[in-house]
Write an enzyme that holds these catalytic residues in place. Structure first.
Site, PDB file in Angstrom:
ATOM      1  N   HIS A 153      58.549  39.449  31.210  1.00 12.29           N
ATOM      2  CA  HIS A 153      57.620  38.717  31.817  1.00 12.29           C
ATOM      3  C   HIS A 153      56.451  38.819  30.699  1.00 12.29           C
ATOM      4  CE1 HIS A 153      53.345  39.550  33.383  1.00 12.29           C
ATOM      5  NE2 HIS A 153      53.860  38.384  33.989  1.00 12.29           N
TER       6      HIS A 153
ATOM      7  N   HIS B 223      55.586  53.289  45.301  1.00 16.10           N
ATOM      8  CA  HIS B 223      56.318  53.606  46.409  1.00 16.10           C
ATOM      9  C   HIS B 223      57.721  54.008  45.856  1.00 16.10           C
ATOM     10  CE1 HIS B 223      57.377  49.512  45.826  1.00 16.10           C
ATOM     11  NE2 HIS B 223      58.474  49.496  46.383  1.00 16.10           N
TER      12      HIS B 223
ATOM     13  N   GLY C 269      47.247  27.862  45.290  1.00 14.34           N
ATOM     14  CA  GLY C 269      47.890  27.471  44.397  1.00 14.34           C
ATOM     15  C   GLY C 269      49.355  27.003  44.963  1.00 14.34           C
ATOM     16  N   ARG C 270      50.081  26.340  43.975  1.00 16.20           N
ATOM     17  CA  ARG C 270      51.509  25.844  44.480  1.00 16.20           C
ATOM     18  C   ARG C 270      52.274  27.138  44.584  1.00 16.20           C
ATOM     19  NH1 ARG C 270      56.304  23.631  41.952  1.00 16.20           N
ATOM     20  NH2 ARG C 270      56.967  22.014  42.936  1.00 16.20           N
TER      21      ARG C 270
ATOM     22  N   SER D 228      52.541  31.305  32.362  1.00 13.79           N
ATOM     23  CA  SER D 228      53.171  32.660  32.924  1.00 13.79           C
ATOM     24  C   SER D 228      54.694  32.353  32.727  1.00 13.79           C
ATOM     25  CB  SER D 228      52.598  32.890  34.357  1.00 13.79           C
ATOM     26  OG  SER D 228      53.115  34.055  34.566  1.00 13.79           O
TER      27      SER D 228
ATOM     28  N   HIS E 133      65.157  35.529  33.347  1.00 15.43           N
ATOM     29  CA  HIS E 133      66.007  36.332  34.222  1.00 15.43           C
ATOM     30  C   HIS E 133      67.604  35.771  33.688  1.00 15.43           C
ATOM     31  CE1 HIS E 133      63.767  37.848  37.476  1.00 15.43           C
ATOM     32  NE2 HIS E 133      63.136  36.605  37.698  1.00 15.43           N
TER      33      HIS E 133
ATOM     34  N   VAL F 164      49.384  35.009  29.778  1.00 15.10           N
ATOM     35  CA  VAL F 164      48.075  34.780  28.958  1.00 15.10           C
ATOM     36  C   VAL F 164      47.142  33.865  29.845  1.00 15.10           C
ATOM     37  CG1 VAL F 164      48.477  35.573  26.752  1.00 15.10           C
ATOM     38  CG2 VAL F 164      48.848  33.285  27.205  1.00 15.10           C
ATOM     39  N   ARG F 165      45.925  34.313  30.023  1.00 15.32           N
ATOM     40  CA  ARG F 165      45.215  33.587  30.988  1.00 15.32           C
ATOM     41  C   ARG F 165      43.768  33.658  30.691  1.00 15.32           C
ATOM     42  NH1 ARG F 165      47.116  38.095  33.097  1.00 15.32           N
ATOM     43  NH2 ARG F 165      45.893  39.862  33.624  1.00 15.32           N
TER      44      ARG F 165
END
Length: 300
Positions: free
Chosen positions: A107, A176, A260-261, A93, A97, A110-111
């Site tokens: 952004h 929103h 996770g971290r 991931s 910026h 892939v997973r």
């Protein structure tokens, strides 16, 4: 872990290396610092962050492979029958910026997931995509971005690009605010249709296609002159990134729920951002023009 997971892991580690090398070369000043970590409940990863570069104010490219005995709620929302089952999850991931407001934030992810539960056949699926978030949009940039996205989808079927483009528009949508996060791209999840090899090949195409989509835009925009007005607008619009990632993003939820971290999970947030109550851009200004781009449209 399965042989399938081993193959995906090898590809993802190489993808992280390739993207980091390309980002460093483009930046020309700063380098990534790697922070290797382990997860007490199982697995770990490599977080790589580049800070205070010539082109990128902050860039993060993460690899992770985690496993556990119980899937978190965010992973079973669409597959309730797997609740309580074990899992293996691996992915790359990234969020870039840029410093220059004329260069879009981007952004990509892939997973791969494998899940198992006693009494059920093991299941697997892929997910991922990439999206582009301009502050001062250019039609040629959006057209290039979506051309690369469309072309990498072509070998996998005529319906793939329009389907995953639409999914991206709907996923990266701030309800929103009634606006998209940017000009979209591709997004897919729970992909196992057509067998492992086909799904893996498509995921490889998405991961490898990211640089083809982003680097030409970065080369065009990175040296565009800008002033304090553009910088302040960029910082304000970065607030939308914070809102989406903390309110809607499934990856953020999965990471936090699975133990996770935290630093790696929240690496996607911008290094500097500002919020302004009831901000309204001056009518007819370059800043007001952005609103016309924050809605689904055909870019090609």
């Amino acid at each position: 872990m399965s042989q399938q997971t081993d193959r995906v892991e090898q590809f993802l580690r190489e993808l992280q290396d390739r993207i980091c090398a390309a980002v460093e070369q483009l930046d020309g000043k700063a380098s990534f610092v790697e922070d290797a970590w382990t997860r007490p409940a199982g697995g770990g990863g490599r977080t790589r962050v580049l800070r205070d570069g010539a082109v990128f104010e902050q860039a993060g490219v993460n690899f992770s492979l985690v496993h556990g005995s119980q899937l978190p709620p965010s992973a079973t929302a669409h597959r309730p029958e797997l609740a309580g089952g074990g899992f293996v999850a691996t992915g790359v991931s990234l969020v870039l910026h840029p410093r220059n407001p004329y260069l879009p934030t981007t952004h990509a992810n892939v997973r791969y997931f494998e899940a198992s539960k006693e009494g059920l056949e093991p299941v697997w699926w892929f997910g991922g995509g990439f999206d582009l978030t301009p502050f001062y949009p250019f039609d040629e940039d959006a057209a290039h971005w979506h051309t690369v996205a469309r072309d990498l989808c072509v070998p996998f079927g005529a319906d793939v690009y329009p389907r995953y483009k639409k999914w991206c528009d709907e996923y990266f949508y701030l309800k929103h605010r009634a606006e998209t996060r940017g000009v979209g791209g591709l997004f897919y999840d729970d992909l196992n249709e057509g067998g492992f090899e086909r799904c893996f090949d498509f995921t490889k195409a998405v991961g490898q296609g990211f640089l083809d989509a982003y680097l030409p835009i970065a080369e065009r925009r990175k040296d565009t002159p800008y002033g304090e007005r553009e910088r302040e607008f960029q910082l304000y619009r970065r607030g939308r990134y914070v809102e989406f990632n903390l309110v809607y993003d499934r990856g953020t939820l999965f990471g936090l729920q699975s133990g996770g971290r935290t630093e790696s999970i929240l690496m996607s947030l911008p290094p500097r951002v500002r919020f302004e109550y009831a901000y309204t851009p001056e009518p007819g200004s370059a800043e007001a023009r952005l609103q016309d781009y924050l809605k689904p449209r055909d870019w090609l």
